[in-house]
Design a protein around this motif. Structure first.
Motif, short mmCIF file in Angstrom:
data_model
loop_
_atom_site.label_atom_id
_atom_site.label_comp_id
_atom_site.label_asym_id
_atom_site.label_seq_id
_atom_site.Cartn_x
_atom_site.Cartn_y
_atom_site.Cartn_z
N SER A 286 2.19 79.97 36.47
CA SER A 286 3.07 79.97 37.65
C SER A 286 3.67 78.60 37.93
O SER A 286 4.65 78.48 38.68
N GLN A 287 3.10 77.55 37.34
CA GLN A 287 3.60 76.19 37.54
C GLN A 287 4.55 75.75 36.42
O GLN A 287 5.05 74.63 36.47
N ARG A 288 4.78 76.60 35.46
CA ARG A 288 5.66 76.24 34.36
C ARG A 288 7.07 75.99 34.88
O ARG A 288 7.61 76.77 35.65
N PRO A 289 7.70 74.88 34.47
CA PRO A 289 9.02 74.55 35.02
C PRO A 289 10.11 75.48 34.52
O PRO A 289 10.01 76.07 33.43
N LYS A 290 11.15 75.57 35.31
CA LYS A 290 12.38 76.26 34.94
C LYS A 290 13.50 75.24 35.00
O LYS A 290 14.08 74.98 36.05
N GLY A 291 13.76 74.62 33.85
CA GLY A 291 14.74 73.54 33.82
C GLY A 291 14.27 72.39 34.69
O GLY A 291 13.11 71.96 34.60
N PRO A 292 15.13 71.88 35.58
CA PRO A 292 14.75 70.73 36.42
C PRO A 292 14.00 71.13 37.68
O PRO A 292 13.90 70.31 38.61
N GLN A 293 13.50 72.34 37.76
CA GLN A 293 12.74 72.80 38.93
C GLN A 293 11.31 73.13 38.49
O GLN A 293 11.09 73.73 37.43
N MET A 294 10.36 72.76 39.35
CA MET A 294 8.96 73.03 39.02
C MET A 294 8.20 73.34 40.30
O MET A 294 8.28 72.59 41.28
N SER A 295 7.48 74.44 40.32
CA SER A 295 6.67 74.82 41.48
C SER A 295 5.33 74.11 41.38
O SER A 295 4.41 74.59 40.72
N LEU A 296 5.23 72.96 42.03
CA LEU A 296 4.06 72.11 41.86
C LEU A 296 3.04 72.26 42.98
O LEU A 296 1.84 72.29 42.73
N HIS A 309 -5.04 70.88 49.26
CA HIS A 309 -3.61 71.17 49.29
C HIS A 309 -2.89 70.08 48.50
O HIS A 309 -2.77 68.94 48.96
N MET A 310 -2.42 70.42 47.31
CA MET A 310 -1.76 69.46 46.44
C MET A 310 -0.25 69.50 46.72
O MET A 310 0.39 70.54 46.61
N LEU A 311 0.31 68.35 47.10
CA LEU A 311 1.67 68.29 47.63
C LEU A 311 2.62 67.63 46.64
O LEU A 311 2.23 66.88 45.76
N ASP A 312 3.91 67.90 46.83
CA ASP A 312 4.99 67.34 46.03
C ASP A 312 5.89 66.53 46.96
O ASP A 312 6.63 67.11 47.77
N THR A 313 5.81 65.21 46.89
CA THR A 313 6.63 64.36 47.76
C THR A 313 7.84 63.79 47.04
O THR A 313 8.48 62.86 47.55
N ARG A 314 8.19 64.31 45.89
CA ARG A 314 9.33 63.80 45.12
C ARG A 314 10.49 64.78 45.04
O ARG A 314 11.64 64.40 45.21
N GLN A 315 10.20 66.03 44.76
CA GLN A 315 11.24 66.96 44.34
C GLN A 315 12.17 67.38 45.48
O GLN A 315 13.33 67.71 45.23
N TYR A 316 11.68 67.35 46.72
CA TYR A 316 12.45 67.90 47.84
C TYR A 316 12.78 66.86 48.91
O TYR A 316 13.35 67.19 49.94
N ARG A 317 12.45 65.60 48.67
CA ARG A 317 12.63 64.58 49.70
C ARG A 317 14.10 64.23 49.90
O ARG A 317 14.91 64.30 48.97
N ASP A 318 14.43 63.81 51.13
CA ASP A 318 15.73 63.21 51.39
C ASP A 318 15.78 61.82 50.78
O ASP A 318 14.75 61.19 50.51
N LEU A 319 17.00 61.32 50.59
CA LEU A 319 17.19 59.99 50.02
C LEU A 319 16.60 58.94 50.96
O LEU A 319 16.46 59.16 52.17
#
Length: 524
Positions: A286-296, A309-319
């Protein structure tokens, strides 16, 4: 019943490492040069140079991993393997000698996945210790030890959790992994920067293969050279892992869809990095990426004792606030208080809030990458805040803090990134010294990044004075060792005096205890 054995011994781990061959004993892989020729494939030899691993345990199963490579530093990133599928047999046993086999099967290692194998097991006993291994043709892999999580509702089984981050191959030897393995943890959390994408340094401690990572071959090669390290193999073989990436797993200081510097098209680079990350980690399908998207982001449950709770602070952050680039900003940077700014993204924030609302665990751990607490990095009356950490996303931090407090969770934030040990208390209002603590933050130092380091920096005491909610600092390399029970969370900051040479001993530079219902750090 909980396992009575602590599993693989140090001696058996060392023996397993030796079985990989002297070619990788000092992290200098010898090129095997074996290729498939003609219509009859050349026999495969020495294919387990990257070791074995397990990860993402739940109460009924775990992921088993290996990746076949006869030449870890092959420039094409494919490990010297032939361009064909290779059947990989696997088996799982209750005992270290594999006399009590409980599961076995076969998976194809495919060239399009760099001959990696992910076996996603189900139907195992809860809270149990297992041993696993792989076989290709006549060659057996080293054995690994893994555990399943306790059954839902179980709180009596302690959790021995260790975590760390930031392993720069050129900056030192991976001895912290070895010392962590010798502690025999139940679970290891890695909080980002498993590799560094950089090219060669001028004065490296160790020479890495390949230049800066831009494409799939480059990222695969970098991961393979890391995996060929015997100290890292020991840590992977001793316990299951749960992992998240940070910036250097892709590109320094990337934020959402924006790289640090103009690149070859960034979506392609990010897709290549994500693909190599998944291939080289014991992650679920379920964590396998789809191109430049990854459900981490995800939750790992250890019975009813702890939710991780393992979080992703890179993929969805504002600049980054105010400057658009990562760095230090002052009080004039009001953009960081914008209510619409987020470091997690709206969907992940809502997911985390829901998990905290519904949690029935004693402990809720937030495994993530960058400093969560407010931190003034500037000495004197002026203020300076990192806009790369949660200080650049104050409203987002306030929402997570409120979710911990309002749901009365025993929250502990586990953090990497900053290459030093820190410990402190999360406040609702940092401007008010009397503001109650809401959670505790434990920051692990790096495995090797920044070299040997020092126990204290010149401005350490000043920083601690100006940030009174921060209680501890140590600037050496190492990891954090914890034991969670119903009664308390014990914390040891484990440090090494050097990584510029191998085999440094580890020592405890600081110890604390945290009690449920009391989110403060008590010296142990």
């Amino acid at each position: 019943m909980p396992p009575t054995s602590r599993g693989i011994t140090r001696r058996s781990l060392m023996a397993g490492g030796a079985a990989l061959g002297l070619a990788v004993a000092l992290n200098s892989p010898v090129r095997a040069g074996i290729r498939s020729t003609g219509s009859r494939p050349t026999p495969l030899t020495d294919v387990f140079r990257l070791g074995v691993a397990s990860g993402e345990p739940d109460s009924r199963g775990v992921v088993l991993w290996t990746r076949l490579a006869m030449d870890p530093v092959s420039p094409d990133g494919l490990g010297g393997m032939p361009n064909r599928q290779v059947p990989v047999h696997w088996e799982v046993a209750k005992d270290e000698r594999f006399k009590k086999i409980v599961r076995r099967g076969v998976e194809d290692a495919r060239p399009e996945e760099a001959h990696s194998v992910h076996v996603e097991l189900d139907g195992l006993d809860s809270g149990a210790e297992y041993f696993y291994r792989f076989k290709v043709e006549k060659e057996l892999s080293p054995a690994g030890r893994t555990l399943t999580a306790p059954a839902p509702g179980t709180r009596k089984r302690d959790l021995h959790l260790s975590f760390t981050s930031c392993a720069d191959y050129q900056k030192g030897w991976f001895t912290p992994y070895r010392r962590m393995a010798e502690d025999h943890p139940d679970l290891i959390a890695f909080l980002g920067d498993y590799i560094y994408e950089y090219g060669d340094y001028k004065y490296p401690v160790r020479d890495q293969a390949g230049g800066e990572c831009f494409d799939l071959a480059g990222y695969r090669l970098r991961h393979a050279q890391h995996k060929a390290d015997l100290d890292l193999q020991m840590a992977h073989a001793i316990a299951p892992w749960t992992v998240v990436f940070d910036d250097h797993d892709v590109d320094n200081a990337w934020a959402g869809d924006v790289p640090e510097q103009p690149d070859p098209p960034f979506p392609g680079r990010r897709a290549a990095a994500f693909q190599a990350f998944w291939e080289n980690m014991p992650m679920r399908r379920s964590q396998r990426p789809k191109g430049p998207q990854m459900s981490l982001y995800h939750t790992l449950r250890w019975g009813s004792l702890a939710n991780m709770h393992m979080l992703d602070t890179r993929q969805y952050r504002d600049l980054y606030a105010c400057t658009g680039k990562s760095g230090t900003v002052g009080d004039d940077c009001t953009d960081r208080f914008d209510q619409n700014r987020t470091i997690l993204g709206a969907d992940q924030e809502a997911w985390l809030s829901g998990r905290l609302r519904d949690s029935q665990a004693v402990w809720d751990l937030l495994g993530q990458q960058v400093f969560f607490m407010q931190m003034d990095w500037t000495n004197g009356p002026a203020h300076g805040y990192s806009n790369e950490g949660w200080d650049g996303y104050v409203a987002s931090r306030n929402r997570v803090t409120a979710a911990i407090a309002d749901n009365r969770r025993n929250g502990v934030v586990l953090t990497g990134d900053v290459h030093a040990h820190w410990a402190g208390e999360v406040k609702r209002d940092y401007a008010d010294p009397e503001s109650p603590s809401v959670a505790v933050e434990l920051v692990s130092t790096s495995v090797t990044s920044e070299g040997d380091g020092a126990d204290a920096a010149a401005n350490t005491q000043t920083l601690l004075t100006e940030n009174p909610h921060v209680k501890f600092f140590n600037g050496r390399r190492g990891y954090v060792r914890t034991v969670l029970s119903e009664q308390e969370m014990k914390v040891d900051f484990r440090s090494l005096g050097y990584v510029s040479e191998p085999y440094a001993p580890a020592y405890t530079s600081g110890s604390f205890a945290i009690e449920p219902g009391n989110p403060t750090l008590n010296p142990a």
